[in-house]
Design a protein around this motif. Structure first.
Motif, PDB file in Angstrom:
ATOM      1  N   GLY A   1       0.850  -1.177   0.000  1.00 42.54           N
ATOM      2  CA  GLY A   1       0.000   0.000   0.000  1.00 42.54           C
ATOM      3  C   GLY A   1       0.887   1.228   0.000  1.00 42.54           C
ATOM      4  N   LYS A   2       0.302   2.386   0.185  1.00 40.26           N
ATOM      5  CA  LYS A   2       1.097   3.610   0.193  1.00 40.26           C
ATOM      6  C   LYS A   2       1.898   3.770   1.481  1.00 40.26           C
ATOM      7  CE  LYS A   2      -2.098   6.279  -2.711  1.00 40.26           C
ATOM      8  NZ  LYS A   2      -2.975   7.482  -2.762  1.00 40.26           N
TER       9      LYS A   2
ATOM     10  N   PHE B   1      -2.607  -8.998   2.890  1.00 37.21           N
ATOM     11  CA  PHE B   1      -3.345  -7.824   2.440  1.00 37.21           C
ATOM     12  C   PHE B   1      -2.817  -6.569   3.128  1.00 37.21           C
ATOM     13  CE2 PHE B   1      -6.978  -5.002   3.747  1.00 37.21           C
ATOM     14  CZ  PHE B   1      -7.033  -4.277   2.564  1.00 37.21           C
ATOM     15  N   VAL B   2      -2.537  -5.544   2.333  1.00 37.40           N
ATOM     16  CA  VAL B   2      -2.127  -4.239   2.845  1.00 37.40           C
ATOM     17  C   VAL B   2      -3.108  -3.200   2.307  1.00 37.40           C
ATOM     18  CG1 VAL B   2      -0.318  -2.493   2.906  1.00 37.40           C
ATOM     19  CG2 VAL B   2       0.294  -4.924   2.956  1.00 37.40           C
TER      20      VAL B   2
ATOM     21  N   PRO C   1      -1.420   2.504   7.799  1.00 33.69           N
ATOM     22  CA  PRO C   1      -0.082   2.080   8.245  1.00 33.69           C
ATOM     23  C   PRO C   1      -0.127   0.705   8.925  1.00 33.69           C
ATOM     24  CG  PRO C   1      -0.975   3.662   9.796  1.00 33.69           C
ATOM     25  CD  PRO C   1      -1.996   3.538   8.699  1.00 33.69           C
ATOM     26  N   GLY C   2      -0.554  -0.290   8.160  1.00 35.81           N
ATOM     27  CA  GLY C   2      -0.635  -1.627   8.719  1.00 35.81           C
ATOM     28  C   GLY C   2      -1.022  -2.652   7.670  1.00 35.81           C
ATOM     29  N   ALA C   3      -1.167  -3.906   8.119  1.00 34.19           N
ATOM     30  CA  ALA C   3      -1.435  -5.008   7.197  1.00 34.19           C
ATOM     31  C   ALA C   3      -2.190  -6.113   7.926  1.00 34.19           C
ATOM     32  CB  ALA C   3      -0.127  -5.548   6.622  1.00 34.19           C
TER      33      ALA C   3
ATOM     34  N   ILE D   1      -1.064  -6.391  11.832  1.00 35.17           N
ATOM     35  CA  ILE D   1       0.205  -5.678  11.899  1.00 35.17           C
ATOM     36  C   ILE D   1      -0.079  -4.181  11.822  1.00 35.17           C
ATOM     37  CG2 ILE D   1       2.446  -5.338  10.771  1.00 35.17           C
ATOM     38  CD1 ILE D   1       1.818  -8.161   9.407  1.00 35.17           C
ATOM     39  N   ALA D   2       0.495  -3.405  12.730  1.00 35.55           N
ATOM     40  CA  ALA D   2       0.313  -1.954  12.714  1.00 35.55           C
ATOM     41  C   ALA D   2       1.588  -1.282  13.193  1.00 35.55           C
ATOM     42  CB  ALA D   2      -0.862  -1.546  13.599  1.00 35.55           C
ATOM     43  N   GLY D   3       1.802  -0.049  12.736  1.00 37.03           N
ATOM     44  CA  GLY D   3       2.981   0.701  13.148  1.00 37.03           C
ATOM     45  C   GLY D   3       2.700   2.186  13.187  1.00 37.03           C
TER      46      GLY D   3
END
Length: 885
Positions: free
Chosen positions: A71-72, A140-141, A146-148, A245-247
């Motif tokens: 993703g972006k 999948f993103v 800001p995660g997946a 997943i996140a950041g």
């Protein structure tokens, strides 16, 4: 390439299958359903977007092949074994993600059970199977989060538990660093929390059903570097598990917000991402082609280029160069911003009508332009966290980004009609010109001491000035002249045009070698030609800077096996003394070079060489990482270099530009609301379509058909204002035009001939409703070869059409061919009924009546390629000559 593979278009109401040879028939559901687990029981189903059919590639998994979901703001990189790493830009969260299936019979590593990969623009799915179970793992993103998500869909007849493990690798992308980092289990979130001492950077990796099996620890007697989660037992039947997943670069609270959003709205986000790509494909330029491989490659390449768009939380949104796994490093391929990569990619974006992305990429670069006008080469994603431009040598390493910036601005403004953008950035343009002027020495812009042109290192250096760089400079002056005219600076425009014309003449004189019939690679330190032939000469050819007949002579040499492989163009000939198949700048094959060559070859009326290069890139998009085109391949064997970025953005662009600008001859001048269509088609094509071509305030759709007696172009336009269509189809020198009509009335035309072919030249206004151009002609003829990729790790096996020449009476066509001794090849022909006899081959017919030429190359003792001359003799022309228009 006997790879079992299929390309599908998934639609809500219909399925459109597009298959490569040896393809399997794969049935795609009209509505792809999936569930996301919420807590331990709640499930949401996502329906596909109600838009145009979506893309899908399904084929047997190759455990070594690159896998990605991007993703972006985030990405997952890995391979088709299921191993992966996760990024939330500019943070890396983990590496070595792996899956184990726990059954009553024991634990089984997933990588030993992977069977199929299914790629879609928004996700990639791996299918695993065992004796009593089957699992789909989908990466999948979301486009702008800001995660997946990693989703597991299990189907089992016996108890099954999915166990996931990874190595935490919490760090910033190169070259910045975080210092001390830590991780801990957050029982409330069911997630591992990643952090560092300042508590500014944070990450979360977990599962709503996750139970810790083991975690990272270090004692004086034992240690582990792996976190492991059990996702819960499925006793029997179907079940869905998630890894989230996140950041964040602003703290754990922000990361937790994203984590919860992905859990609660994951289905909606995936549906939105499907729609994002489907809408993009729908609103940019569409083509309808008789070549299913080229069709699929074009559509996938548009997606692949768009996926180069990255939003950095500190610097904004721009185009990165490409993706690959970083492994133990901080460098995920080339997932940071590059000047010349963005600029070469912009030509494809403009051709496809995606002006917004080009504008965004150009704007991004201008904010980093040096005070003296030089355009940046590389901008790391953590450039704002270090003194990037002072302490690292990469920021302004190249010299070519500056003239490319001027050329790209001209191309964007002409294609989009956005003159105000040029006015707003005139200072950037003028400073770039001033920097370019400051690099001139002895008549040409120098590379030595200024920045590399194309070649960054290796035995081709040192040199003073590359033809590549000098040619770009000439075109940059012409481009700035046009930009000056558009912005009301007539005096500057006139002076720049005169300067460009003078430089063009000097360039052609200085770099042309009459004895070698080719352009030199460069001028050395003393100003003498470095006469090594290189595909880099096709860059000034792309822009029409080099002499037409001289370019044709060089293209005929570049078409041979010394320069050309079945998978693309080497930078230099394999016969060069310092050639190495793995030489990054002295032997390898780049799809970028191949695309340059294809556009140049179409421009200089060499469509057979161009077609083979276009198809080489197109087939690469379908045979490596699904839907993506790699950065660089071996010069001797069909395989990427081990250092190659498998999802390289400008490589994908070099499917789009050669198809639209080259084969179809599609050009738009938005300010004049003019669309040019100048197709040069393979011999076995009878039709094609182009839809959604935007020129200012108008849009146009085209449908082209042909047979031996006529060409028909149907145009439908919408929008306001005038729209002029310039129709310039390629014809053979043997062809005679009898009449041209627009909606049944005579339409003025002329014929422009060169040494290879002729083009019908006509223009007309397209108003509301259909416009139909009908060209009646006779004795047109063409021949082409449909190239294919060899088996992986094999050498070139295909045929090359080096040249074609007509006799003065246009009754004999001579083809010079090169291929493998002892092999038989078939060439398609158009209007083969005119052929009276063939020397060097024979005219045959397939079971469907299609005519073709069959040639058998003689067996030789040498391992070198074998050449053959094919003479095609024609009977008398039908009818009497028609008066000239």
């Amino acid at each position: 390439m006997k790879t079992l593979q299929s390309f599908l278009y998934r639609g809500k109401s219909r399925q459109i299958r597009k298959k490569i040879r040896f393809a399997s028939v794969v049935v795609a559901s009209a509505a792809t359903a999936f569930s996301l687990l919420l807590g331990m029981s709640d499930k949401l189903a996502a329906a596909p977007a109600d838009t145009a059919p979506a893309l899908e590639i399904s084929r047997p998994a190759r455990p070594w092949e690159f896998l990605c979901a991007v993703g972006k703001r985030a990405a997952i990189f890995g391979n088709e074994s299921g191993r992966a790493e996760a990024w939330v830009y500019p943070l890396k969260l983990f590496r070595n993600f792996s899956v184990t299936f726990r059954t009553p019979e024991g634990d089984f590593p997933a990588e030993s059970m992977v069977r199929t990969v299914i790629a879609r623009p928004e996700s990639t799915t791996l299918l695993f199977s065992g004796n009593t179970f089957r699992v789909k793992e989908t990466f999948f993103v979301p486009v702008d989060e800001p995660g997946a998500l990693i989703r597991f869909e299990a189907e089992t007849e016996a108890p099954l538990e999915i166990i996931v493990a990874w190595r935490p690798d919490f760090q910033l992308e190169w070259p910045a660093g975080l210092g001390a980092t830590y991780g801990s289990w957050d029982a409330a979130l069911h997630a591992f929390s990643l952090g560092e001492e300042s508590k500014k950077f944070a990450g979360l990796v977990g599962s709503p059903s996750g139970v810790v099996e083991s975690e990272v620890f270090d004692t004086n007697y034992a240690s582990s570097t792996v976190d492991t989660l059990k996702l819960g037992v499925t006793a029997k039947g179907k079940d869905t598990k998630l890894v989230v997943i996140a950041g964040s670069v602003t703290g754990v609270a922000d990361a937790e917000k994203t984590y919860r959003k992905l859990l609660e709205r994951g289905a909606e986000l995936q549906s939105n991402s499907e729609k994002y790509y489907a809408d993009y494909l729908k609103r940019t330029v569409n083509v309808t082609l008789p070549d299913a491989q080229l069709q699929a490659a074009y559509d996938w390449s548009r997606v692949s280029v768009l996926q180069g768009l990255v939003t950095n939380p500190y610097m904004g949104t721009g185009l990165v160069a490409g993706y690959r796994t970083s492994g133990e490093s901080q460098r995920p391929g080339f997932a940071w911003f590059f000047g010349r990569d963005s600029l070469w990619t912009s030509f494809a974006l403009n051709s496809a009508g995606d002006f917004a992305t080009t504008r965004q990429a150009l704007t991004f670069l201008t904010q980093f332009q040096r005070a003296d006008g030089k355009i940046p080469h590389e901008i790391a994603q953590t450039a704002s966290l270090v003194d990037w431009f002072k302490n690292y040598p990469y920021g302004f390493a190249s010299a070519d980004a500056t003239p490319l910036f001027l050329i790209a601005m001209d191309d964007y403004v002409r294609s989009s009609g956005d003159v105000s953008f040029a006015k707003d950035h005139w200072d950037n343009l003028w400073r770039a010109y001033q920097f370019l002027q400051s690099t001139y020495e002895a008549g040409f812009p120098k590379n030595f001491g200024v920045g590399h042109g194309w070649v960054e290192g290796g035995p081709l250096l040192p040199i003073k000035s590359e033809l590549y760089q000098s040619g770009l400079a000439v075109e940059a002056l012409r481009s700035l002249s046009v930009l000056a005219k558009w912005t009301g600076k007539d005096a500057e425009s006139k002076a720049l045009a005169e300067e460009s014309a003078k430089e063009k003449t000097k360039l052609n004189e200085a770099y042309w070698s009459a004895e070698k019939k080719s352009y030199a690679f460069a001028l050395d330190q003393s100003g003498k030609r470095v006469d090594e032939q290189s595909v880099l000469a096709t860059v000034p050819m792309w822009f029409g800077v080099l002499d037409a007949e001289n370019s044709k002579a060089m293209i005929e040499q570049l078409a041979g096996r010394g320069h050309a492989t079945d998978w693309g163009m080497r930078i230099i000939s394999s016969r060069y003394a310092n050639y190495s198949a793995g030489g990054y700048h002295y032997g390898s094959v780049w799809p970028l070079f191949t695309g340059w060559a294809a556009v140049a070859e179409y421009r200089y009326h060499q469509p057979n060489a161009a077609l083979q290069n276009l198809r080489a890139n197109a087939l690469l998009a379908l045979d490596g990482s699904p839907g993506h085109t790699t950065e660089v391949l071996s010069g001797d064997y069909y395989q990427p270099l081990v250092t190659s970025s498998p999802h390289q953005i400008w490589s994908a662009a070099m499917v789009v530009s050669p198809l639209l600008r080259g084969m179809l001859g599609l050009q738009v001048d938005a300010a004049k609301q003019t669309i040019t269509l100048a197709p040069s088609l393979p011999a076995d094509w009878r039709s094609f379509g182009v839809q959604n071509v935007q020129a200012g305030n108008t849009n146009a759709d085209f449908h082209f058909t042909r047979n031996a007696e006529e060409i028909v172009l149907e145009v439908r336009r919408t929008g306001s204002g005038d729209c002029e269509i310039q129709f310039q189809p390629e014809l053979s020198l043997r062809a005679e035009v009898q009449s041209v009509e627009l909606n049944g009335r005579p339409l003025p035309y002329k014929l422009e001939a060169n040494s290879s072919d002729q083009h019908l030249m006509t223009r007309f206004k397209a108003y509301g409703g259909p416009s139909t151009v009908r060209v009646r002609l006779r004795d047109d003829f063409s021949v082409s070869y449909t190239s294919r990729l060899p088996e992986l790790a094999s050498s070139s096996e295909g045929l090359r059409i080096l040249s074609e020449a007509w006799s003065s009476g246009h009754d004999v066509l001579t083809l010079e061919l090169e291929g493998s001794g002892g092999r038989t090849y078939q060439l398609a022909v158009f209007n083969g009924g005119q052929i009276a006899s063939v020397e060097g081959g024979k005219l045959t017919k397939a079971s469907d009546g299609t005519e073709m030429l069959t040639v058998a190359l003689p067996v030789t003792d040498s391992a070198a390629a074998t050449r053959l001359t094919l003479n095609i003799h024609f009977g008398g022309k039908s009818g009497s000559a028609h008066p000239k228009p």
